[in-house]
Structure formats: structure tokens, C-alpha cells
Design a protein around this motif. Structure first.
Motif, short mmCIF file in Angstrom:
data_model
loop_
_atom_site.label_atom_id
_atom_site.label_comp_id
_atom_site.label_asym_id
_atom_site.label_seq_id
_atom_site.Cartn_x
_atom_site.Cartn_y
_atom_site.Cartn_z
N ASP A 5 -9.40 -2.55 -4.64
CA ASP A 5 -8.99 -3.94 -4.43
C ASP A 5 -7.59 -4.04 -3.82
O ASP A 5 -7.34 -4.90 -2.98
N GLU A 6 -6.68 -3.15 -4.24
CA GLU A 6 -5.34 -3.14 -3.63
C GLU A 6 -5.42 -2.75 -2.16
O GLU A 6 -4.72 -3.32 -1.32
N ILE A 7 -6.26 -1.78 -1.85
CA ILE A 7 -6.43 -1.36 -0.45
C ILE A 7 -7.02 -2.52 0.35
O ILE A 7 -6.53 -2.84 1.44
N LYS A 8 -8.04 -3.18 -0.19
CA LYS A 8 -8.67 -4.31 0.51
C LYS A 8 -7.67 -5.42 0.76
O LYS A 8 -7.70 -6.07 1.81
N GLY A 9 -6.74 -5.63 -0.18
CA GLY A 9 -5.72 -6.67 -0.03
C GLY A 9 -4.78 -6.43 1.13
O GLY A 9 -4.14 -7.37 1.64
N ARG A 10 -4.65 -5.18 1.58
CA ARG A 10 -3.78 -4.86 2.71
C ARG A 10 -4.54 -4.76 4.03
O ARG A 10 -4.01 -4.28 5.02
N CYS A 11 -5.78 -5.21 4.04
CA CYS A 11 -6.62 -5.09 5.24
C CYS A 11 -6.94 -6.45 5.85
O CYS A 11 -6.91 -7.47 5.18
N VAL A 12 -7.27 -6.40 7.13
CA VAL A 12 -7.82 -7.55 7.83
C VAL A 12 -9.33 -7.33 7.84
O VAL A 12 -9.82 -6.33 8.35
N ILE A 13 -10.07 -8.28 7.24
CA ILE A 13 -11.51 -8.15 7.16
C ILE A 13 -12.14 -8.80 8.39
O ILE A 13 -11.87 -9.96 8.68
N THR A 14 -12.97 -8.06 9.11
CA THR A 14 -13.60 -8.58 10.32
C THR A 14 -14.98 -9.15 9.99
O THR A 14 -15.56 -8.80 8.94
N GLU A 16 -17.70 -8.27 11.17
CA GLU A 16 -18.66 -7.16 11.14
C GLU A 16 -18.59 -6.38 9.84
O GLU A 16 -19.36 -5.44 9.63
N GLY A 17 -17.63 -6.69 8.97
CA GLY A 17 -17.51 -6.00 7.69
C GLY A 17 -16.50 -4.87 7.67
O GLY A 17 -16.41 -4.13 6.69
N HIS A 18 -15.72 -4.70 8.73
CA HIS A 18 -14.69 -3.66 8.75
C HIS A 18 -13.46 -4.13 7.97
O HIS A 18 -13.11 -5.29 8.02
N TRP A 19 -12.85 -3.19 7.25
CA TRP A 19 -11.58 -3.46 6.59
C TRP A 19 -10.53 -2.73 7.41
O TRP A 19 -10.31 -1.53 7.25
N LEU A 20 -9.88 -3.41 8.32
CA LEU A 20 -8.90 -2.78 9.20
C LEU A 20 -7.54 -2.74 8.51
O LEU A 20 -6.95 -3.77 8.20
N TRP A 21 -7.06 -1.53 8.27
CA TRP A 21 -5.79 -1.30 7.56
C TRP A 21 -4.65 -1.95 8.32
O TRP A 21 -4.50 -1.73 9.51
N ASP A 22 -3.86 -2.75 7.60
CA ASP A 22 -2.76 -3.49 8.21
C ASP A 22 -1.42 -2.77 8.01
O ASP A 22 -0.38 -3.30 8.37
N GLY A 23 -1.44 -1.60 7.43
CA GLY A 23 -0.22 -0.84 7.20
C GLY A 23 -0.02 0.24 8.25
O GLY A 23 -0.47 0.12 9.39
N SER A 24 0.63 1.30 7.84
CA SER A 24 0.94 2.42 8.73
C SER A 24 -0.33 3.10 9.22
O SER A 24 -1.28 3.30 8.47
N LEU A 25 -0.30 3.46 10.52
CA LEU A 25 -1.43 4.17 11.12
C LEU A 25 -0.96 5.54 11.61
O LEU A 25 0.18 5.70 12.04
N ARG A 26 -1.85 6.51 11.59
CA ARG A 26 -1.58 7.83 12.14
C ARG A 26 -1.67 7.76 13.66
O ARG A 26 -2.23 6.81 14.20
#
Length: 182
Positions: A5-14, A16-26
Motif C-alpha cells: 500500500d505504501e508503494i502504491k501510494g507513491r505511484c501514478v495509476i494508469t 491500463e492498470g500500471h503502477w508507475l513509480w513516481d520516485g527515483s528511477l534507475r
């Protein structure tokens, strides 16, 4: 992040059902998440799929297993889009999905690996061509396939050893063999 739930809270939900991480990316576009690491112990920065797997299961990822995203979005951390399987199953999935198909970098890496593993040397090819043994007997004695022995006997096998064994070595020999058949 300690829970899904904490991870989901930091995501943009599309849609299509993707949870795109809104934090640091590699650099490759995957999520970089601070989460419990049950494999190494404690908290650490991990790739998104790995962090999601740890948070979802609460267990270490077994040795020889891999957590990976199964959708086309690199930054997606939706648990339904993350799989954790053996390296062998991951390899089958990659081959079936065709993810690395046609990528020059991968093709050259695979060729380099094959050349490094090749047992054929110019001397061995000459020995195979001069031998009176059957192909099956030569293959058994040398520990190689009968297909390779047959190619060596027909002059179609290429040796990648020696000083001139570069990335394009063997192309001239292959072209010459093609001209002889024509």
C-alpha cells in the motif's frame, strides 16, 4: 516503503492498470525503492520488482531466482505485473516474449560467448579432415557433436581461435564456402 500500500501510494495509476513509480528511477527506467530486503537483511535500495516481491511475500528471494516485471512499462511496480521465478523460467519467458530479439548488443555478446566456448581450432579441423575414423567416433573421442564434425569435414566449420579472431572473423571463409557451392 514497508508495504504494498505504501508503494502504491507513491505511484501514478494508469487506466491500463500500471503502477508507475513516481520516485527515483534507475538508468534503465526501473523503479528504485527503499524497502525491506529479506535476502540480504535490513532495508536497502532495490529494483521495483525485487522490492515488491519482498513486501508481498515477506520472504527472501531464493538463490537462483529472479524478480522481474512482466509488462512493457519499465517503471511499473503493480504486484500483478511482477513475477518471481527461477532463472531458467525467466530465460524461457524472455525467449517467448522476444524481448532481446534483434538487439545488436545482445547478438554480439552471444556470438562472443559462442566463440569463447568453441573447441574448434585450425589444427583440430585439419585433424578431423585427415582422419579415417567415422564422424561418430571422432565426435565421441573429441567430446563434440557429430554436426560440428560433419561441418569440419565439409570445410564449413570456422575456427575463431588465433590472433586474427576478431568480431568479423570467419565471414570471408563463409563467403568463400558459399561461392564454391554455387
Amino acid at each position: 516503503m514497508k508495504t504494498i500500500d505504501e508503494i502504491k501510494g507513491r505511484c501514478v495509476i494508469t487506466p491500463e492498470g500500471h503502477w508507475l513509480w513516481d520516485g527515483s528511477l534507475r538508468p534503465d527506467g526501473r523503479a528504485n525503492i527503499w524497502a525491506p530486503d529479506y535476502t540480504r537483511g535490513g532495508m536497502s535500495v532495490q529494483s521495483g520488482p525485487r522490492a515488491v516481491t519482498h513486501c508481498r511475500t515477506g520472504k527472501a528471494i531464493p538463490k537462483g531466482w529472479r524478480a522481474y516485471g512482466t509488462c512493457e512499462e519499465r517503471a511499473c511496480v503493480n504486484p500483478d505485473h511482477v513475477a518471481c521465478t527461477t532463472e531458467t523460467a525467466f530465460g524461457r519467458w524472455v525467449a517467448k516474449a522476444g524481448i532481446y530479439k534483434g538487439q545488436t548488443r545482445r547478438i554480439l555478446a552471444n556470438r562472443a560467448t559462442s566463440r569463447a566456448r568453441s573447441k574448434l581450432t585450425p589444427e583440430l579441423i585439419a585433424e578431423i579432415q585427415a582422419s579415417t575414423e567415422t564422424g561418430v567416433a571422432i565426435a565421441a573421442r573429441l567430446g563434440m557433436s557429430t554436426r560440428i564434425v560433419s561441418k569440419a569435414r565439409r570445410g564449413e566449420a570456422i575456427s575463431f581461435s588465433g590472433a586474427a579472431a576478431g568480431m568479423f572473423s570467419g565471414l570471408v571463409a563463409a563467403n568463400d564456402a558459399g561461392r564454391r557451392r554455387a
